[in-house]
Design an enzyme around this catalytic site. Structure first.
Site, short mmCIF file in Angstrom:
data_model
loop_
_atom_site.label_atom_id
_atom_site.label_comp_id
_atom_site.label_asym_id
_atom_site.label_seq_id
_atom_site.Cartn_x
_atom_site.Cartn_y
_atom_site.Cartn_z
N GLU A 272 0.78 -1.19 -0.17
CA GLU A 272 -0.12 -0.09 0.04
C GLU A 272 0.94 1.49 -0.15
O GLU A 272 0.28 2.38 0.50
CB GLU A 272 -1.05 0.16 1.54
CG GLU A 272 -0.03 0.14 2.55
CD GLU A 272 0.06 -1.23 3.41
OE1 GLU A 272 0.30 -2.14 2.41
OE2 GLU A 272 0.21 -0.96 4.67
N ASN A 273 2.20 1.41 -0.66
CA ASN A 273 2.86 2.64 -0.63
C ASN A 273 2.02 3.56 -1.09
O ASN A 273 1.22 3.64 -1.97
CB ASN A 273 3.97 2.31 -1.54
CG ASN A 273 4.42 0.92 -1.55
OD1 ASN A 273 5.13 0.87 -0.70
ND2 ASN A 273 4.48 0.23 -2.53
N GLU A 306 -5.59 -2.51 -0.30
CA GLU A 306 -4.39 -1.52 -0.55
C GLU A 306 -5.09 -0.12 -0.61
O GLU A 306 -4.37 0.72 0.13
CB GLU A 306 -3.63 -1.92 -1.65
CG GLU A 306 -3.19 -3.27 -1.63
CD GLU A 306 -2.41 -3.94 -0.32
OE1 GLU A 306 -2.02 -3.05 0.41
OE2 GLU A 306 -2.68 -4.99 -0.37
N GLU A 328 -3.67 -4.06 9.73
CA GLU A 328 -4.13 -5.08 8.92
C GLU A 328 -5.36 -5.79 9.41
O GLU A 328 -6.09 -5.90 8.50
CB GLU A 328 -2.91 -6.19 9.16
CG GLU A 328 -1.74 -5.47 8.35
CD GLU A 328 -1.84 -5.21 6.96
OE1 GLU A 328 -2.51 -5.25 6.31
OE2 GLU A 328 -0.67 -4.28 6.35
N1 B3K Z 1 1.23 -4.24 4.32
C1 B3K Z 1 1.43 -5.37 3.09
C2 B3K Z 1 2.22 -6.59 3.61
C3 B3K Z 1 3.71 -6.32 3.74
C4 B3K Z 1 4.27 -7.54 4.05
C5 B3K Z 1 5.77 -7.50 4.54
N2 B3K Z 1 6.71 -8.41 4.84
C6 B3K Z 1 0.25 -5.63 2.17
C7 B3K Z 1 -0.91 -5.61 3.22
O1 B3K Z 1 -1.25 -6.26 4.11
O2 B3K Z 1 -1.70 -4.55 2.61
ZN ZN Z 2 -2.99 -4.91 4.59
#
Ligand code: B3K
Ligand code: ZN
Length: 885
Positions: A272-273, A306, A328
């Site tokens: 989700e950058n 995302e 999450e």
């Molecule tokens: N936040 C990322 C997951 C990153 C995992 C790093 N090992 C994707 C997600 O949950 O949206």
């Molecule tokens: Zn996530």
């Protein structure tokens, strides 16, 4: 086992040791001179002492970096003024406010771990969560340091025509030497894990979204040119997500542009950058010809997930990685309700609970069990688990159940307002919900603190004279590693009462003066045992307990098969209707396993058969639900229901039952298959998906009759269909039948699709889960095929992962060949990509639940891994925890 010769023991990080960052970064200017073998990074950081901390040395994280130079306030530091080791850079003395300029070099094409900046196909891209940014430059790489980033990228214009980073594009230009440059600025302060950079020769598909306040946002999907026909579904999904988040949570997007990039080599689903989501190509690209309904569905939900992170994760982020479920769990809960709103809510709930029970319950019962908010970790990458994600989502869902839809929205509004731009904790989240609703959730918070799946047992008592019905609820929770004794949870238990005709009955509690209005009511179980007494109950009801799966618990409710059959046919709650059917199937299948062990003659329960027949005949019922109700529990899930999993007995019992059902109901399966076979152009919508799922289910039963004509039917389906959903369903069934047709079908499929990575991965997967006895040999042979590359995580998951996780009868072969195969692959993978290696190890999570011979064999494989030199922290942590079980 003696682990003393295991050299490394990476250090553990504890929640209890959390300290605020000593130095903050107000601004980061990053300059990249891109090249795939040597990229130069110049980082200029405006830093200052955190007012909440006290002065001292300045420590920056950094790994696998070539340090070129450091300047402090413009002055080059000499070697004696700083210290570097393999994990960090320490500058002994810094003023209260200062500017650092650090130059490093990195090597994207040597980066097979796919963390930091790496080379994938013809692309350069990044993955920084959780701790990948430190592989790009020295930095306080922790989520509670939030910074405004400005990123300049310079590279050869021919090779890297597209250059992207977070935020809005500010300026760009050309140099005379064939290079060009861009500058991106992200006005929203963010932690380094949300940094992203992509460069390559990418095709871009563009669209627009008008936000609720009338702002125009440009939407762009970037893909390899050969995938340009595969973007439509993701763009539609993105617009649906943006609209839904406005309508349901009041959240608007906050930049001028939102970008998604598809990459072929990626450790997980997507990332989700800020403003620049990076996706595993398999989780974003789709056409009806190349992607199944499940793929379309998953893509819609991952795009949403995302996107939703923009608020739950990015605008409000985590203080530290122990708080991972803050973003999450909440975001999964949000994407689940999005999918439920857009598709069939009942099917969504069934799939979510199926996933939770088969994966998360197993994790919670095994050596890696940890709370939704863990207290310690060795490698944070190992904690992107089903507990953090799926159980975390259930916990947020329970909060919503307790405070109601409106109360929950008030709570999330307050949470987003109060903490916008901050890095916070799960406690802060719960506090916002409490404050907005004036409720006390202190006992409820144990769901974040205690691991293990609670057991909820139900007893009932009916008094016909008083017309009173009592529901006696009791809770307990098994010990988990490091947590012997558990305190009582606050468990919301949704209940309905049904009379003998299947009608809902009134549910007034003895202490209430007015009748309860509604068919389902949520009881709060907070003590070890509580009795709920309902009055004016005119006949003995059947209680429908834990409706909609209102809490992530194991229900112990001894209903007879007859009562289960009644609920399966009559419950007014679709989830519980399905669940009663599943429980009935489990009872029947485990009885067959028992008969197999005792070498009795086998027979299938006529009660189950007649219920299945009724479901199949019910034209009123949503076909998607019919398909779910006719699907037998998986072998893995059945194994988890036995004290000692009998792999072969379960396989045999399930095959037997499937065949009996197929033979007994063949005319019905035939008729429904034919009636669903009207040619219709593929569309992704709930109705058509439902029809296809039932059609494919009928075909799978028909194939189980061993009638050779049914193989012809599979072939015919594969020939006439316009979509991958039906094509793959046919192939899957053919791959379980030895013979020239099978080989021909596989060859033809490959020839047709070998240019398409997403489809080739399906081709690998169907072979990995085949029931045929030589499957492991074939998997090994496929590892040498041109279609397989061990450095590509999707290939590894499709072939090795599917074999080890979803082919229990062969993975758990009595001779230990499956275990040895896995150990060998893990040792190879660990050198290339520790995260993928550690994931594969998950196949041995439940090793203590098998017979002693298999345990010995699994243990030997685990020991073989544990004694390997230079193991990654990822694999080390899991293998030592497993062996300690
Ligand atoms: N936040 C990322 C997951 C990153 C995992 C790093 N090992 C994707 C997600 O949950 O949206
Ligand atoms: Zn996530």
């Amino acid at each position: 086992m003696d682990l003393s010769n295991v050299e490394q023991s990476p250090k553990m990080t504890l929640l209890a040791n959390y300290q605020v960052p000593r130095y903050l970064v107000d601004e980061a200017l990053l300059h990249f001179d891109l090249d795939k073998s040597k990229t130069r990074v110049i980082s200029t950081l405006k830093m200052r002492l955190n007012p909440e901390s006290s002065a001292g040395e300045c420590v920056l994280d950094g790994e696998s970096l070539d340090l070129i130079s450091i300047k402090l306030d413009g002055k080059l530091l000499s070697d004696s003024e700083y210290e570097v080791n393999s994990k960090s850079l320490t500058i002994a003395e810094v003023p209260e406010q200062f500017e650092l300029e650090i130059i490093t070099e990195i090597h994207p094409d040597q980066n097979t771990a796919l963390e930091g900046l790496y080379h994938s196909g013809r692309l350069l891209c990044t993955q920084c969560e959780a701790e990948g940014f430190r592989r790009i430059t020295y930095y306080p790489d922790r989520p509670d340091v939030m910074t405004v980033f400005t990123v300049t990228i310079v590279a050869d214009a021919k090779q890297w025509p597209v250059m992207l980073s977070n935020g809005n594009l500010e300026e760009q230009g050309q140099f005379n030497d064939g290079r060009h440059w861009v500058r991106w600025h992200d006005p929203h302060p963010k932690p380094s894990y949300l940094f992203a950079l992509v460069a390559g020769d990418l095709y871009c598909q563009q669209d627009h979204f008008r936000t609720m306040n009338g702002r125009d946002v440009t939407l762009r999907i970037y893909v390899d040119p050969e995938n340009k026909h595969k973007c439509d579904h993701a763009l539609v999904s993105l617009k649906q997500s943006m609209k839904w988040d406005e309508e349901v949570y009041g959240r608007e997007y906050d930049l001028d542009v939102f970008m998604i990039v598809a990459v072929n080599d990626f450790n997980m689903g997507a990332m989700e950058n800020k403003g620049l989501n990076i996706f595993n190509a398999a989780c974003v690209l789709a056409t009806p010809e190349t992607a199944t309904d499940d793929d379309f569905y998953t893509i819609q939900s991952i795009v949403a997930h995302e996107y939703f992170h923009n608020w739950s994760g990015n605008r409000v982020t985590c203080r530290d990685w122990f708080q991972l479920s803050l973003k999450e769990g909440f975001t999964v809960m949000r994407d689940q309700s999005f999918s439920a709103d857009l598709n069939s809510a009942a099917v969504q709930r069934i799939d979510d609970v199926n996933g939770l029970r088969s994966m998360q319950f197993a994790e919670d019962a095994g050596p890696m069990a940890h709370p939704v908010r863990p207290d310690s970790y060795i490698e944070i990458s190992n904690f992107y688990t089903v507990t953090i994600y799926e159980k975390g989502a259930e916990v947020v869902r329970m909060i919503k159940t307790l405070v109601g839809d409106e109360g929950f929205r008030k709570g999330t509004d307050l949470y987003f307002d109060r903490h916008d731009g901050q890095a916070v904790t799960t406690d802060d989240f719960v506090k916002a919900i409490e404050d907005a609703n004036s409720v006390d959730l202190s006992q409820f918070k144990r769901w974040y603190e205690q691991a293990g799946t609670p057991e909820l047992s139900v007893k009932t008592h009916y008094d016909p004279v008083q017309q009173r019905f009592s529901l006696i609820l009791r809770q307990s929770c098994p010990a988990t590693p490091g947590q012997e004794n558990k305190l009582n949870f606050h468990i919301p238990v949704a209940v309905g009462l049904l009379d003998s005709d299947g009608n809902n009955m009134p549910m007034q509690l003895a202490e209430e003066v007015t009748p309860y209005d509604g068919d389902t009511r949520v009881l709060s179980l907070t003590e070890t045992e509580q009795t709920f007494e309902f009055i004016h109950v005119s006949e003995e009801p059947v209680a429908s307990v834990l409706r909609g799966f209102s809490a992530p618990v194991k229900l112990k409710y001894d209903l007879t098969n007859k009562q289960l059959a009644f609920l399966m046919g009559r419950d007014t709650d679709s989830f519980n209707r399905w669940d009663a059917g599943q429980q009935l199937m489990i009872n029947v299948l485990l009885e067959i396993v028992d008969d197999i062990q005792k070498q009795n003659t086998l027979a299938l329960s006529p009660l189950l058969l007649s219920q299945l027949e009724a479901v199949l005949n019910d034209e009123q019922l949503d076909p998607a639900l019919v398909a779910k109700m006719l699907t037998l529990p998986t072998e893995n899930y059945l194994a988890a229901q036995m004290p000692v999993a009998d792999v072969d007995g379960i396989h045999q019992a399930r095959e037997f039952a499937k065949r009996q059902i197929a033979i007994s109901l063949k005319p019905l399966f035939n008729a429904r298959y034919e009636s669903l076979s009207k040619q219709k152009k593929y569309q992704f919508n709930a109705e058509d998906m439902a029809a296809r799922s039932l059609k494919n289910l009928c075909l799978s039963y028909l194939a189980a009759t061993d009638d050779p004509l049914q193989m012809q039917r599979c072939l015919r389906q594969m020939k006439v269909t316009d979509n991958m959903t039906e094509l793959l369903a046919g192939l899957r069934l053919m791959v379980d039948q030895a013979g020239p047709e099978r080989e021909h079908a596989l060859r033809a499929f490959y020839e047709q699709w070998k240019h398409d990575r997403q489809v080739v991965d399906k081709w690998l997967s169907v072979q990995a889960v085949s029931k045929l006895p030589d499957t492991l040999l074939r998997v090994k042979a496929l590892m040498k095929h041109e279609a397989f590359n061990i450095k590509n995580p999707n290939n590894v998951r499709a072939l090795i992962g599917q074999f080890c996780r979803n082919n229990p009868v062969h993975f758990h072969a009595k001779d230990g060949s499956g275990y040895r195969f896995l150990a060998e692959q893990i040792l190879v993978l660990d050198k290339l990509n520790p995260q993928v290696a550690a994931r594969m190890l998950g196949a041995l999570n439940s090793w203590r639940r098998y017979d002693l011979e298999r345990q010995e064999l699994m243990k030997a494989s685990l020991e073989q891994i544990a004694t390997q030199k230079d193991l990654s922290a990822d694999v080390y942590e899991i293998v030592t925890k497993y062996l300690a079980a």
